[in-house]
Design an enzyme around this catalytic site. Structure first.
Site, PDB file in Angstrom:
ATOM      1  N   PHE A 109      65.862  59.196 -23.445  1.00 60.54           N
ATOM      2  CA  PHE A 109      64.702  59.846 -24.069  1.00 60.54           C
ATOM      3  C   PHE A 109      64.576  61.317 -23.703  1.00 60.54           C
ATOM      4  CE2 PHE A 109      60.904  60.923 -21.569  1.00 60.54           C
ATOM      5  CZ  PHE A 109      61.317  60.596 -20.296  1.00 60.54           C
ATOM      6  N   LYS A 110      65.262  61.752 -22.648  1.00 62.20           N
ATOM      7  CA  LYS A 110      65.135  63.152 -22.247  1.00 62.20           C
ATOM      8  C   LYS A 110      65.662  64.116 -23.317  1.00 62.20           C
ATOM      9  CE  LYS A 110      64.612  62.447 -17.354  1.00 62.20           C
ATOM     10  NZ  LYS A 110      64.578  60.963 -17.321  1.00 62.20           N
ATOM     11  N   ASP A 111      66.524  63.614 -24.212  1.00 61.56           N
ATOM     12  CA  ASP A 111      67.000  64.465 -25.305  1.00 61.56           C
ATOM     13  C   ASP A 111      65.844  64.949 -26.184  1.00 61.56           C
ATOM     14  OD1 ASP A 111      69.768  64.241 -24.703  1.00 61.56           O
ATOM     15  OD2 ASP A 111      69.860  62.297 -25.722  1.00 61.56           O
TER      16      ASP A 111
END
Ligand SMILES: *Cc1c(COP(=O)(O)O)cnc(C)c1O
Length: 462
Positions: A109-111
């Site tokens: 999810f950090k993208d």
């Protein structure tokens, strides 16, 4: 819209300056002076909108120093790299809504935040005719998402340290197969803590920091939180009836992701509760259930991206819990430094419990949840997501729609998944194509002087 520090020590600054400052100069975290709100009618008017349109509707309320046309382009470019047309689609399995946040380039999810932050940095640097050097340490997820966020971007050079042989093979490949000239991977013969110490000591050298315009991309940057507010609203629009409250379950480490949910709620999203799910590193669960925020030592778990003790973004929430009183925030962090704990009075704990409830999920329960969920629904959870699903099974009851945030693709943490199911994880295209690619990575001893010389040499050569 101006940004202030949770510790009250800076004159409020515009959005672009807040992005470039990262950590506030007084050691606090940056927050908007007021949280903008939307009406139920406005919320309804976004139904059926694309992810990018919802992103613009939300983000533009916090940004008044970037022209609308430019902001729209930044958003379009950031989410064009996602492999799913819905960017963060929601799927329903066994009565649970799974918000899939892993369709970005590194499958975590950090993208969602770092694609946006990379484009934002490039835009602001070009406008100011400046350059920056990003320095960071990673145990896996953040480093690879940061590298992919800034690869090939003008004006930015990135140095990412990882402990040699201690990240998963996929994570290492996601970093070292990036050959862009502005990306420098460094494998350190040491632990993740050694890497962090090396970065901290260089960042603490203010002259060096200034000479090389050193910046960070860790989750304290306000733009990262802001980008994450969007998918709470987007998921609500997919799941809820007009005005209907929902529950979000969030696998939590540094409190960045769940804090974005809190902001969405304050903006006007109908939310009943935020469920904060932790693994064995359960400082936040102890805090919410009993007001005990005391730091222990980090335990290695099956969900390594949540293995933290001090949750850096928690300070942002404490600012609101303490009625926006910077003196109380400073007092709390002085206590944390001196005693290794923050104590909350019963009124504060009660107010925390109005917004959050929390459960901690251990190794055995995580494996069981992956196995059972697969058997019941045919859907494979990654170990981080499994922590959130399991906590929700414990805490959420009744008819309120439940949205579990899925923070990583199962193939990224396949060891846990294989242990749970006994079966190999189908390898997605984006991982399969990494195999056999050329890689570039330099090795350094765990020594800050060696890192300093490496950076000086590299920057002089470029
Ligand atoms: C970073 C991360 C988390 C934790 O998010 P926070 O914002 O630090 O609370 C959870 N799952 C995965 C896969 C992550 O990479």
């Amino acid at each position: 819209m101006r940004y202030l520090s949770t510790r009250g020590g800076i004159t409020p600054i515009p959005f672009k300056d807040a992005v470039m400052m990262g950590l506030a100069d007084d050691g606090g975290l940056l927050l908007p002076e007021t949280i903008p709100t939307f009406t139920p009618e406005e919320l309804e008017s976004w139904r059926g909108s694309s992810y990018q349109d919802v992103a613009f509707a939300i983000i533009s309320r916090f940004v008044d120093d970037i022209p609308a046309h430019d902001l729209r382009q930044l958003i379009e470019r950031s989410y064009a790299t996602f492999s799913h047309p819905g960017v963060t689609p929601v799927v329903k399995k066994d009565g649970v809504h799974i918000l899939e946040l892993f369709h970005g380039v590194t499958l975590a999810f950090k993208d969602v935040a770092l694609q946006f932050l990379g484009n934002l940095f490039e835009y602001i640097l070009a406008e100011r005719n400046e350059t920056m050097t990003i320095l960071g340490a990673t145990s896996g997820d953040t480093g690879s998402a940061a590298i992919h966020g800034v690869r090939g971007k003008k004006g930015i050079t990135i140095f990412i340290l990882h402990p040699e042989g201690k990240t998963s093979p996929v994570q290492a490949l996601q970093m070292t197969s990036v050959l862009d000239a502005n990306v420098h991977n460094i494998a350190v013969s040491g632990t993740f803590d050694d890497c962090q110490d090396m970065v901290k000591s260089l960042m603490g050298d203010l002259e060096f920091k200034k000479n090389y315009s050193l910046g960070a991309v860790n989750s304290i940057n306000w733009a990262r939180v802001l980008a994450q507010v969007v998918y709470y609203v987007y998921a609500w629009l997919k799941v809820a009836a007009p005005g209907q409250k929902v529950i979000f379950s969030v696998p939590t480490g540094n409190f960045g992701d769940i804090f974005a949910g809190y902001v969405a709620w304050q903006m006007g999203l109908p939310v009943e509760k935020l469920l904060l799910a932790t693994n064995e590193n359960n400082i936040l669960t102890r805090c919410i259930t009993s007001g005990d925020y005391s730091v222990g030592s980090v335990v290695q778990t099956l969900s390594p991206s949540m293995d933290i003790q001090v949750a850096s973004n928690f300070e942002r929430y404490l600012f609101y819990l303490f009625d926006r009183n910077p003196a109380r925030v400073k007092e709390a962090f002085a206590q944390l430094k001196a005693e290794g704990r923050i104590t909350f009075n019963s009124g504060e704990t009660a107010r925390m419990q109005q917004k959050f409830c929390s459960a901690s999920v251990d190794r055995e329960q995580t494996l069981q949840t992956i196995g059972n969920f697969l058997a019941e629904t045919g859907y494979l959870l990654d170990p981080h997501t499994a922590v959130g699903v399991r906590a929700a099974r414990e805490l959420a009851a009744g008819d309120t729609p439940l949205i579990c945030l899925s923070t990583a693709h199962p193939a990224k943490f396949d060891e846990a998944v294989i242990a749970a199911t006994g079966k190999p994880v189908p390898v997605p295209e984006s991982i399969a194509k990494l195999q056999g690619l050329p890689t570039r990575c330099d090795r350094l001893p765990a020594d800050q002087q060696a890192l300093r010389e490496y950076i000086v040499r590299t920057m002089t050569a470029s």
